[in-house]
Design an enzyme around this catalytic site. Structure first.
Site, PDB file in Angstrom:
ATOM      1  N   ASP A   1      37.243  33.984  39.312  1.00  0.00           N
ATOM      2  CA  ASP A   1      36.279  34.701  40.142  1.00  0.00           C
ATOM      3  C   ASP A   1      35.987  36.083  39.577  1.00  0.00           C
ATOM      4  OD1 ASP A   1      34.885  35.048  42.831  1.00  0.00           O
ATOM      5  OD2 ASP A   1      36.273  36.750  42.847  1.00  0.00           O
TER       6      ASP A   1
ATOM      7  N   GLU B   1      33.232  32.305  36.501  1.00  0.00           N
ATOM      8  CA  GLU B   1      32.161  32.726  37.408  1.00  0.00           C
ATOM      9  C   GLU B   1      31.585  34.026  36.878  1.00  0.00           C
ATOM     10  OE1 GLU B   1      30.656  34.463  41.538  1.00  0.00           O
ATOM     11  OE2 GLU B   1      32.464  35.168  40.581  1.00  0.00           O
TER      12      GLU B   1
HETATM   13  C1  NOJ Z   1      32.491  35.830  44.112  1.00  0.00           C
HETATM   14  C2  NOJ Z   1      32.779  34.881  45.231  1.00  0.00           C
HETATM   15  O1  NOJ Z   1      32.077  33.681  45.019  1.00  0.00           O
HETATM   16  C3  NOJ Z   1      32.390  35.559  46.528  1.00  0.00           C
HETATM   17  O2  NOJ Z   1      32.499  34.681  47.618  1.00  0.00           O
HETATM   18  C4  NOJ Z   1      33.243  36.793  46.726  1.00  0.00           C
HETATM   19  O3  NOJ Z   1      32.826  37.486  47.869  1.00  0.00           O
HETATM   20  C5  NOJ Z   1      33.165  37.714  45.502  1.00  0.00           C
HETATM   21  N1  NOJ Z   1      33.330  37.002  44.272  1.00  0.00           N
HETATM   22  C6  NOJ Z   1      34.213  38.789  45.581  1.00  0.00           C
HETATM   23  O4  NOJ Z   1      35.479  38.235  45.390  1.00  0.00           O
END
Ligand code: NOJ
Length: 524
Positions: A190, A232
């Protein structure tokens, strides 16, 4: 196919109104029936849950209402028994402000303050954009205990870790080991682009970040077999491909720029934006793969489109201000497409046949609705609708005690949209998705095989060939609500539809009704 699910929203086994690992385990047969190859779980670590679990208080423990570490291990082994893999979401960039490290770092004179990122001057690194623009106007917040500003790319309760500190760079690799040791098949990394900060930059995609990711990959390659790192990075295609490295960084990365263009093309009745972004996507190294998707647990992000395109998307897909969130749209797939089965099928027919591995978001396979009046992105994270009862068969608790309310939007409640009814109905969306997935699975070249755009001379009609030398499929998709006839520059063979709706391909003549699509094969 990767199936994205939130533990809290899938199935509640113990009647407390919150989904749990035992509940997920109970539904593995459903995932197997549907055709999921891999389950992606949203973060399930101990958390105050102010960001859906992306605010981690302890990376080595499970959020109490979800169950225990043993429950995770059992889910993984039960999934493996069915040939399903499991990857875990790992927020590597930040922690919750309740994490022990942050609690210690804040203390005056703390020897471990530098595990986070601090400054006296909040104008520092002003080139870095603010991502959660609805709630924050700065990436810095003042901490009265520490007497300094701390850096956070997301919510102010999510301080960014300082990867320049050796403890941090090492600990996050150990956390990855901890979960891989448990048998998890991979990790979704993430917020990967934001690990380091440097003067004179926008603090995204820095070489130091790539270097750390390569270290993690080396550990995964040396110490484990057959695991995947999924990146991501909501960035431009040329910046995202950098996360594959030379085949020595992440195995997969989400194709963020493609997604909004699919929606744009559908509204405009013009597929050129899709063709253009595919052409602008650089090749990926051997063994790397795109993750393609239509929706996920976040807002439909519009960060990777121009201002003009963003305005168009808002106007077309988020007419009510409450539907907008940050730079995006907090709605689910079916309501975005007005519940129009033709458009839902068309979007899947394209998604499942594009290069990459498709990621489906739980509930979209039955056309679940949303509730954009709920806080933050909760409206797209409602309990899965298993049956037609008022509680949707999600839990034995009273629905008023559910962690999030069941979707109530007209035409989208459990009485209208649920797994049980759709499983029993051969013509349902659910059965259509399942069939499309089975057809895709039988043609492995849809994943990593050849891709070639085919000119059609008609802006609404997208055509391409997927192939692996011996076999091929011609895909046709009419993004408009009008009937289209066009010459498709293909070999003039007699094509046979493997999956089609309102679409024909005869020799070089393509014909498609409104939102018609087809996967066509030469006769065997
Ligand atoms: C990306 C995640 O998909 C999202 O849901 C989250 O709020 C942010 N990163 C922060 O961790």
């Amino acid at each position: 196919m990767f199936y994205e699910a939130a533990v809290f929203a899938f199935f509640d086994s113990d009647g407390d109104g919150v989904g749990d690992f035992a509940g997920l385990e109970a539904k593995l047969d459903y995932l197997s029936w549907l055709g999921a190859d891999c389950l992606w779980l949203l973060p399930f670590y101990e958390s105050p849950m102010r960001d859906g679990g992306y605010d981690v208080a302890d990376f080595r423990s499970v959020h109490e209402p979800y169950g225990t570490i043993e429950d995770v291990a059992r889910l993984v082994s039960e999934a493996h028994r069915r040939g399903i893999r499991v990857i875990a979401d790992l927020p590597i960039n930040h922690t919750s402000d309740r994490h022990r490290w942050f609690v210690e770092a804040r203390r005056p004179g703390s020897p471990t303050r530098d595990r986070y990122v601090w400054a006296d001057d909040p104008s520092k690194w002003g080139e870095a954009r603010v991502i959660f623009s609805d709630t924050h106007d700065s990436n810095w917040s003042w901490d009265p205990v520490a007497g300094a500003y701390y850096w956070h790319r997301f919510f102010d309760h999510q301080p960014d870790l300082n990867y320049d500190h050796p403890d941090v760079a090492a600990e996050m690799i150990d956390v990855a080991r901890f979960w891989l040791d448990m048998g998890l098949d991979g990790l979704r990394l993430d917020a990967a682009p934001y690990l380091y900060e440097r003067d004179g930059t926008d603090c995204e995609n820095l070489p130091e970040t790539h270097a750390w990711l390569k270290k993690l990959r080396a550990v995964v390659d040396e110490e484990y077999e057959d695991r995947a790192l999924v990146c991501e990075a909501n960035q431009r295609p040329e910046d995202v491909v950098a996360y594959f490295g030379d085949g020595d960084e992440c195995h997969m990365a989400f194709h963020f720029p493609l997604m909004p263009r699919l929606f744009m093309a559908l509204k405009r009745g013009d597929a050129s934006a899709v063709a253009e972004i595919i052409e602008a996507t650089p090749a990926v190294p051997e063994g790397a793969q795109w993750g393609v998707f239509l929706r996920n647990h976040d807002e439909l992000t519009l960060e990777m489109v121009s201002e003009e395109e963003r305005a168009y998307m808002y106007e077309q897909y988020a007419p009510e201000p409450a539907m907008r969130k940050n730079l995006g749209i907090r709605r689910r797939l079916a309501p975005l497409l007005d519940g129009d089965r033709r458009r839902i099928e068309l979007m899947h027919a394209v998604l499942l046949s594009l290069p990459g591995s498709p990621f489906l978001y739980y509930g979209d396979e039955i056309g679940m609705g949303d509730a954009h009046t709920l806080d933050d992105r909760d409206g797209v994270r409602a309990p899965m609708q298993w049956d037609s009862s008022p509680g949707a068969g999600f839990s034995s608790a009273d629905p008023s005690h559910y962690h999030l309310p069941v979707v109530a939007a007209p035409g989208y409640g459990p009485e209208a949209v649920n797994v049980e009814a759709q499983q029993a109905d051969g013509g349902s969306l659910l059965n259509w998705v399942r069939e499309a997935l089975a057809l895709r699975r039988a043609r492995p070249f849809f994943g990593a095989g050849g891709f070639e755009l085919v000119p059609t001379g008609h802006p609404a009609l997208l055509a391409y060939i997927r192939s692996d030398g011996a076999s091929k499929v011609a895909v046709l998709a009419n993004f408009s609500d009008e009937r289209v006839e066009a010459e498709v520059r293909l070999d003039g063979v007699r094509w046979r539809p493997a999956l089609a709706s309102g679409c024909r391909l005869e020799g070089r003549r393509g014909e498609a009704g409104p939102y018609g699509y087809g996967w066509f094969e030469p006769p065997t």
